[in-house]
Design a protein around this motif. Structure first.
Motif, PDB file in Angstrom:
ATOM      1  N   VAL A  83       0.855  -1.187   0.000  1.00  0.00           N
ATOM      2  CA  VAL A  83       0.000   0.000   0.000  1.00  0.00           C
ATOM      3  C   VAL A  83       0.890   1.235   0.000  1.00  0.00           C
ATOM      4  N   SER A  84       0.653   2.133  -0.954  1.00  0.00           N
ATOM      5  CA  SER A  84       1.487   3.327  -1.036  1.00  0.00           C
ATOM      6  C   SER A  84       0.776   4.398  -1.862  1.00  0.00           C
ATOM      7  N   GLN A  85       0.702   5.596  -1.323  1.00  0.00           N
ATOM      8  CA  GLN A  85       0.116   6.700  -2.095  1.00  0.00           C
ATOM      9  C   GLN A  85       0.987   6.963  -3.320  1.00  0.00           C
ATOM     10  N   SER A  86       2.267   7.248  -3.059  1.00  0.00           N
ATOM     11  CA  SER A  86       3.166   7.677  -4.140  1.00  0.00           C
ATOM     12  C   SER A  86       3.574   6.533  -5.050  1.00  0.00           C
ATOM     13  N   GLY A  87       3.657   5.340  -4.468  1.00  0.00           N
ATOM     14  CA  GLY A  87       4.190   4.199  -5.221  1.00  0.00           C
ATOM     15  C   GLY A  87       5.694   4.279  -5.401  1.00  0.00           C
ATOM     16  N   GLU A  88       6.334   5.237  -4.707  1.00  0.00           N
ATOM     17  CA  GLU A  88       7.787   5.413  -4.853  1.00  0.00           C
ATOM     18  C   GLU A  88       8.523   5.250  -3.525  1.00  0.00           C
ATOM     19  N   THR A  89       7.835   4.923  -2.452  1.00  0.00           N
ATOM     20  CA  THR A  89       8.485   4.826  -1.142  1.00  0.00           C
ATOM     21  C   THR A  89       9.561   3.735  -1.179  1.00  0.00           C
ATOM     22  N   ALA A  90      10.799   4.134  -0.849  1.00  0.00           N
ATOM     23  CA  ALA A  90      11.942   3.232  -1.063  1.00  0.00           C
ATOM     24  C   ALA A  90      11.790   1.912  -0.298  1.00  0.00           C
ATOM     25  N   LYS A 122       1.147  15.125  15.084  1.00  0.00           N
ATOM     26  CA  LYS A 122       2.579  15.413  15.262  1.00  0.00           C
ATOM     27  C   LYS A 122       3.214  15.954  13.972  1.00  0.00           C
ATOM     28  N   GLU A 123       2.865  15.382  12.829  1.00  0.00           N
ATOM     29  CA  GLU A 123       3.565  15.860  11.632  1.00  0.00           C
ATOM     30  C   GLU A 123       3.151  17.277  11.239  1.00  0.00           C
ATOM     31  N   LEU A 124       1.903  17.659  11.567  1.00  0.00           N
ATOM     32  CA  LEU A 124       1.449  18.998  11.162  1.00  0.00           C
ATOM     33  C   LEU A 124       1.747  20.072  12.186  1.00  0.00           C
TER      34      LEU A 124
HETATM   35  C1  AGP Z   1       1.555  10.595   6.238  1.00  0.00           C
HETATM   36  O1  AGP Z   1       0.847  11.739   6.475  1.00  0.00           O
HETATM   37  C2  AGP Z   1       2.863  10.671   5.691  1.00  0.00           C
HETATM   38  N1  AGP Z   1       3.328  11.869   5.284  1.00  0.00           N
HETATM   39  C3  AGP Z   1       3.674   9.414   5.557  1.00  0.00           C
HETATM   40  O2  AGP Z   1       3.547   8.670   6.713  1.00  0.00           O
HETATM   41  C4  AGP Z   1       3.348   8.519   4.320  1.00  0.00           C
HETATM   42  O3  AGP Z   1       2.094   7.957   4.464  1.00  0.00           O
HETATM   43  C5  AGP Z   1       4.443   7.449   4.186  1.00  0.00           C
HETATM   44  O4  AGP Z   1       5.671   8.073   3.983  1.00  0.00           O
HETATM   45  C6  AGP Z   1       4.160   6.470   3.079  1.00  0.00           C
HETATM   46  O5  AGP Z   1       4.101   7.097   1.834  1.00  0.00           O
HETATM   47  P1  AGP Z   1       3.474   6.375   0.588  1.00  0.00           P
HETATM   48  O6  AGP Z   1       2.027   6.155   0.887  1.00  0.00           O
HETATM   49  O7  AGP Z   1       3.677   7.324  -0.546  1.00  0.00           O
HETATM   50  O8  AGP Z   1       4.202   5.087   0.410  1.00  0.00           O
END
Ligand code: AGP
Length: 605
Positions: A343-350, A484-486
């Motif tokens: 699961v990944s928003q960006s699809g680029e998380t190392a 915390k992040e915001l």
């Molecule tokens: C959440 O608000 C983040 N900035 C961070 O935890 C993010 O969800 C995480 O780095 C994973 O990213 P991705 O979904 O692009 O893989």
């Protein structure tokens, strides 16, 4: 992390480099820089801070040159200042780098013994100086190729050469690198998104590969320096995402877009005529799946955690979840009857991409739940389930989380139905409830004024706690992460039942404690845990869907979120937590879209 760009053209490139860097800022915004070649001279411009600063510098002192490289940085080695900003140049070579060179100290010592001096504290300068040395005896491609063998760690590189003014060399190991093609212009970029306004024809370098770009040619080489051909992908058109509309920032826009996100996602996966879930082409026959392993980082990991409860409630499949940075180093026993979901928003998380690679090497079936369908994780998975959230710009993930949850919930329902583990009537009722979700999210967003009021109570707090049980536990983790992040306020998420095993010691008079308690099977238990906090002076913010329990003199604030289905409560409970974090950050004057020390896409380990 960092983002890199390179352009070889028949016209000046600096403006297009700046525009691409703006698109890459999601990878880092500590500092920025570019280098162009003008009359056999490397002309470098760098700044600490954002690309806007670099643009101002360029406005005052324009930089010509038909060939150039650019960089946005997320500091790993060395503080974010001008000296450590990329590109890192010698008299002959200029380099931009995404990744980490793990043996840079060792290589630096070797070079220093030869009398070579370093200007920065970065790992990247080692690459510049190694290439500079190698160029004394070889031509550029061979020089680059020979030094790559010495590097441990990960890299995507863009390199220009004073004495070879027509070429850019690109190379990758671990960090992604895309190549774009156009007329009289070719490009290098950390992703296709950075290149989309210039071209839709993209190739992706695989690990170990190199390329040479000129204004009218691109050549690719494999890890043995043998010339190869690469497939050209036609990617979707550029989306105009720079418009915040009437919103103060992208995050608020994205929070309020969530009813649309949910609608798109539901429409995509639910056949509105048959009232059934239309997911096909499974990489594994659902009835044969032995175990599902869900893997992600940060917010994406939280959606895996929620999904664990859904899959366990709705199917008989064994479920395991893991943080990608842990998974990749564990001694996993792979099984071909297991499905590995990334699961990944960006699809680029190392870390997530590396965990996927390990699965691929072990020949198991993989699925990507992603927002960016052209991403590395999507391209490398056997099966892709897009979340259809559209570009998410705010570093804090909001609408992508909701999209991930919806897709994972729909998948758990589909598997349960295909494995005949759910009563048909309940299944169809759940689909009906899902169709109501976009509207329920819309109604939940109307609670914003209450959350604005609550936010004030956090301004003088020394910390805060988020508690929940069952599906509400991961939502407590997500609420704490958002805060915390915001707002940079310390926040901890806990399973409410764990409090007496240690964290209760943190409760003191007036500490804000958010209790997430939908009326589910855990409700009474959560209330008891809340009483233990009240008895020790905690200031309670109670989020529930049960009106009756809201009125109590011990509850500082009560918030009622109308629910439609207990399985959907984690989705609806997330909305007020996002708004709370947002308003605390707004009151504290924080940089909401680009919180300190973070980046949207974590492309280094
Ligand atoms: C959440 O608000 C983040 N900035 C961070 O935890 C993010 O969800 C995480 O780095 C994973 O990213 P991705 O979904 O692009 O893989």
């Amino acid at each position: 992390m960092c983002g890199i760009i390179g352009i070889a053209s028949n016209k000046p490139v600096s403006i297009n480099i700046i525009n691409s860097l703006k698109k890459l800022e999601y990878r880092g915004y500590d500092s920025a820089g570019l280098a162009t070649l003008i009359n056999n001279f490397i002309n470098e411009k760098k700044c600490s801070g954002r690309v806007d600063e670099l643009e101002k510098i360029l406005f005052k002192s324009p930089s010509d040159g038909n060939i150039g490289i650019g960089h946005v940085r997320w500091a790993t080695h060395g503080v974010p200042n001008v000296v450590n900003a990329h590109p890192h140049s010698s008299k002959n070579v200029s380099v931009v780098h995404n990744g980490i060179i793990e043996n840079s100290d060792e290589l630096k010592k070797e070079l220093e013994l030869k009398g070579i001096k370093f200007k920065s504290q970065t790992d990247t300068e080692v690459i510049t100086l190694l290439i500079t040395e190698a160029l004394k005896n070889s031509e550029p491609l061979v020089a680059v190729f020979s030094i790559l063998k010495k590097l441990k760690g990960s890299f995507a590189l863009g390199i220009i050469f004073k004495d070879f003014p027509d070429i850019i060399i690109g190379a990758r190991r671990g960090s992604p690198l895309a190549v774009g093609f156009s007329n009289n212009e070719n490009y290098l970029g950390s992703d296709s998104y950075a290149l989309k306004s210039m071209t839709n024809k993209i190739s992706y370098l695989d690990d170990g590969e190199l390329c040479i770009l000129t204004e009218n040619s691109v050549s690719f080489y494999d890890s043995n320096l043998k010339k190869i051909n690469k497939k050209i992908h036609i990617v979707s058109k550029d989306e105009n995402i720079s418009d915040k509309g009437d919103y103060k920032n992208f995050m608020s826009k994205e929070i309020f877009e969530q009813p649309i996100t949910a609608k798109k996602c539901v429409n995509e996966y639910i056949d509105s005529i048959k009232k059934d879930i239309n997911i096909y082409n499974f990489p594994l026959e659902p009835k044969k799946i032995k175990k599902i392993i869900l893997i992600g980082c940060g917010t994406a990991y939280h959606s895996c955690l929620v999904a664990k409860y859904w899959f366990e409630e709705l199917t008989k499949i064994d479920i395991e979840i893991d943080i990608a940075s842990e998974f990749r180093y564990r001694n996993i026993k792979f099984n071909s009857n297991n499905l590995y979901i990334f699961v990944s928003q960006s699809g680029e998380t190392a870390d997530t991409a590396a965990a996927l690679d390990i699965c691929k090497k072990n020949n198991v079936k993989t699925c990507a739940v992603v927002n960016t369908i052209e991403s590395t994780i999507a391209r490398n998975s056997d099966w892709v389930l897009p979340i259809h959230a559209g570009p998410e710009i705010g570093v804090a993930s909001t609408k992508a989380f909701i999209g991930q949850l919806i897709v994972l919930y729909i998948l758990s329902l589909k598997f349960s139905s295909m494995r005949e583990e759910i009563d048909k009537k309940i299944y169809y009722q759940k689909i009906k409830n899902l169709e109501k979700l976009p509207n329920s999210i819309k109604n939940t967003l109307l609670l914003e004024p209450d959350l604005q009021l609550m936010a004030k109570e956090f301004l003088d707090a020394r910390g805060s706690m988020f508690l929940g049980r069952g599906c509400s536990f991961p939502i407590a983790l997500e609420g704490a992460l958002k805060l915390k992040e915001l707002s940079y306020l310390h926040a901890e998420g806990y399973p409410a039942g764990e409090m007496k095993h240690g964290p209760l010691a943190l409760i003191e008079e007036g500490l804000p404690v958010i209790v997430i308690a939908p009326k589910d099977k855990y409700f009474e238990k959560t209330l008891s845990n809340m009483q233990e906090v009240i008895a020790r002076g905690g200031k309670i913010f109670f989020f529930t869907d049960n009106k009756k329990e809201l009125i109590s003199e011990n509850i500082r604030f009560g918030l009622r979120i109308t629910n439609i289905d207990n399985f959907l409560s984690p989705i609806l409970m997330t909305i007020p937590l996002q708004l709370l974090a947002y308003h605390v950050a707004l009151l504290k004057n924080c940089d909401i879209d680009k919180p300190r020390n973070l980046a949207k896409s974590v492309t280094v380990e």
